[in-house]
Design a protein around this motif. Structure first.
Motif, PDB file in Angstrom:
ATOM      1  N   ALA A 238      50.121  45.940  50.595  1.00  0.00           N
ATOM      2  CA  ALA A 238      50.746  46.471  51.809  1.00  0.00           C
ATOM      3  C   ALA A 238      50.105  45.903  53.063  1.00  0.00           C
ATOM      4  N   LEU A 239      48.781  45.730  53.049  1.00  0.00           N
ATOM      5  CA  LEU A 239      48.079  45.167  54.203  1.00  0.00           C
ATOM      6  C   LEU A 239      48.523  43.733  54.467  1.00  0.00           C
ATOM      7  N   ILE A 240      48.613  42.937  53.414  1.00  0.00           N
ATOM      8  CA  ILE A 240      49.012  41.540  53.560  1.00  0.00           C
ATOM      9  C   ILE A 240      50.465  41.438  54.025  1.00  0.00           C
ATOM     10  N   LYS A 241      51.337  42.265  53.454  1.00  0.00           N
ATOM     11  CA  LYS A 241      52.750  42.240  53.854  1.00  0.00           C
ATOM     12  C   LYS A 241      52.903  42.632  55.324  1.00  0.00           C
ATOM     13  N   ALA A 242      52.215  43.680  55.750  1.00  0.00           N
ATOM     14  CA  ALA A 242      52.313  44.139  57.135  1.00  0.00           C
ATOM     15  C   ALA A 242      51.791  43.081  58.099  1.00  0.00           C
ATOM     16  N   ALA A 243      50.700  42.430  57.737  1.00  0.00           N
ATOM     17  CA  ALA A 243      50.126  41.390  58.598  1.00  0.00           C
ATOM     18  C   ALA A 243      51.048  40.184  58.688  1.00  0.00           C
ATOM     19  N   ALA A 244      51.613  39.789  57.553  1.00  0.00           N
ATOM     20  CA  ALA A 244      52.530  38.646  57.550  1.00  0.00           C
ATOM     21  C   ALA A 244      53.763  38.945  58.397  1.00  0.00           C
ATOM     22  N   ASN A 245      54.280  40.147  58.307  1.00  0.00           N
ATOM     23  CA  ASN A 245      55.441  40.537  59.113  1.00  0.00           C
ATOM     24  C   ASN A 245      55.114  40.534  60.609  1.00  0.00           C
ATOM     25  N   ALA A 246      53.852  40.752  60.939  1.00  0.00           N
ATOM     26  CA  ALA A 246      53.426  40.758  62.341  1.00  0.00           C
ATOM     27  C   ALA A 246      53.128  39.354  62.866  1.00  0.00           C
ATOM     28  N   GLY A 247      53.137  38.353  61.962  1.00  0.00           N
ATOM     29  CA  GLY A 247      52.929  36.976  62.404  1.00  0.00           C
ATOM     30  C   GLY A 247      51.644  36.331  61.967  1.00  0.00           C
ATOM     31  N   ALA A 248      50.832  37.051  61.190  1.00  0.00           N
ATOM     32  CA  ALA A 248      49.594  36.448  60.689  1.00  0.00           C
ATOM     33  C   ALA A 248      49.909  35.252  59.793  1.00  0.00           C
ATOM     34  N   ARG A 249      49.002  34.279  59.784  1.00  0.00           N
ATOM     35  CA  ARG A 249      49.253  33.032  59.053  1.00  0.00           C
ATOM     36  C   ARG A 249      48.436  32.914  57.777  1.00  0.00           C
ATOM     37  N   GLY A 250      47.586  33.885  57.505  1.00  0.00           N
ATOM     38  CA  GLY A 250      46.762  33.826  56.309  1.00  0.00           C
ATOM     39  C   GLY A 250      45.958  35.100  56.155  1.00  0.00           C
ATOM     40  N   ALA A 251      45.204  35.178  55.056  1.00  0.00           N
ATOM     41  CA  ALA A 251      44.417  36.380  54.789  1.00  0.00           C
ATOM     42  C   ALA A 251      43.190  36.022  53.969  1.00  0.00           C
ATOM     43  N   GLY A 252      42.157  36.816  54.142  1.00  0.00           N
ATOM     44  CA  GLY A 252      40.949  36.715  53.342  1.00  0.00           C
ATOM     45  C   GLY A 252      40.421  38.111  53.085  1.00  0.00           C
ATOM     46  N   PHE A 253      39.441  38.224  52.225  1.00  0.00           N
ATOM     47  CA  PHE A 253      38.838  39.536  52.009  1.00  0.00           C
ATOM     48  C   PHE A 253      37.406  39.377  51.518  1.00  0.00           C
TER      49      PHE A 253
END
Length: 349
Positions: A238-253
């Motif tokens: 859910a965090l990754i989906k929400a961030a991607a929908n907001a325009g984020a271009r990548g993710a790490g953890f």
């Protein structure tokens, strides 16, 4: 409980032989344990750029305009660094903030050193460069002005929406591919967020900030930091989906690691904040670090190990692939634009 604070206890500073404790209730007026305010103390270091020796954090150089952090994130690995300043990793870390008013001048002096070859310098390698007092002091803003002036690459890690104030500087840096931003997003559950990081913005506000930065062309990735098994690990998709929908271009953890005195601070906190599942959370954290709250081995300490961790990594990779497919890989930040000079201000013209 101390309202608005993450840590609920003071812990011993391993470098100090003596400590303040409350033994006699009649002395309460002289004891500062319950004081709600935050102290801000000026410090004047001689240098400002730090070489990072750890192979786990993904940066070569860092710069921290502040020591201590009023956000109060209970899990913060930087809490232990407050001990070097004579304070402790508990409430002191949130209530005694050291700041460096000469940071921009020191950075400019660093850039004017003829031996310096530009490498990305990350703001907030330790504590958040956009913590609440930045709104007033504007030290981070003054640093960004220097980065733009010298056309030097900069990375930022933050969880504070104050960053949108500086879009007028971050935008031009992004236009030159001189800035990369990791925005911390730990939970979409406000009940969890308020306890984990009590003086940060809501998840909704954070997502709006990511959207606003992205719309200006400022590259934003999210950092789910940290993942705490039994508490927020199930939120990864859910965090990754929400961030991607907001325009984020990548993710790490990163996996939570309770090194040093942080283990004591966290254990006390989780028993108060989540008494019904505290033992499960602590047990799963230990399961991710070979039976301990912390694993200090390079390569393992921020990634974790074991079956729980393997499932978390798998969930993260699947979610990332699903949400960021088709987004082009961003090239490394540029270093060839750096205005090399040892002549001070006039050498730039």
């Amino acid at each position: 409980m101390f309202k608005g604070r993450g840590a609920q206890i003071q812990v011993k500073n391993k470098f100090l032989a003596h400590e303040y404790v409350q033994e006699h209730i009649e002395g309460i007026d002289e004891f500062d344990e319950a004081a709600p305010g935050t102290k801000y103390i000026k410090i004047f270091p001689k240098t400002i750029v730090n070489k990072v020796e750890s192979p786990d954090v993904g940066m070569d150089y860092s710069l921290n305009p502040y020591q201590g952090c009023e956000h109060g994130c209970i899990y913060c690995y930087a809490r232990n660094s407050h001990e070097y300043w004579g304070y402790n990793a508990g409430l002191d870390f949130e209530r005694v903030i050291l700041y460096k008013p000469n940071a921009a001048q020191l950075l400019e002096k660093h850039f004017q050193n003829p031996r310096w070859n530009p490498r990305t310098i990350v703001l907030s390698g330790n504590t958040d460069c956009y913590q609440p007092i930045e709104r007033k002091l504007k030290i981070t803003r003054s640093l960004l002005e220097v980065f733009l002036k010298y056309k030097h690459p900069v990375g930022l890690i933050t969880k504070n929406v104050i960053i949108t104030r500086d879009i007028d500087l971050l935008g031009p840096l992004a236009d030159l591919n001189l800035v990369g931003l990791h925005f911390s997003l730990t939970s979409l559950d406000e009940k969890v967020r308020r306890k984990l990081e009590p003086r940060t913005a809501t998840a909704k506000q954070k997502l709006k900030t990511i959207e606003k930065l992205s719309q200006r062309g400022i590259p934003v990735s999210i950092m789910i930091g940290p993942v705490i098994p039994g508490l927020n690990d199930h939120e990864i998709p859910a965090l990754i989906k929400a961030a991607a929908n907001a325009g984020a271009r990548g993710a790490g953890f990163t996996m939570v690691r309770l090194n040093g005195q942080i283990g004591e601070v966290f254990e006390n906190w989780v028993q108060q904040a989540f008494p019904d599942r505290a033992e499960k959370i602590l047990s799963q954290i230990k399961g991710a670090h070979g039976g301990k709250l912390n694993d200090s081995r390079f390569g393992k300490r921020m990634r974790g190990d074991g079956r729980i961790v393997q499932s978390i990594h798998r969930m993260f990779e699947l979610s990332k692939a699903k949400c960021f497919t088709g987004i082009p890989h961003r090239p490394p930040l540029r270093t060839d634009l750096f205005v090399k000079t040892n002549k001070g201000q006039m050498g730039l013209f």
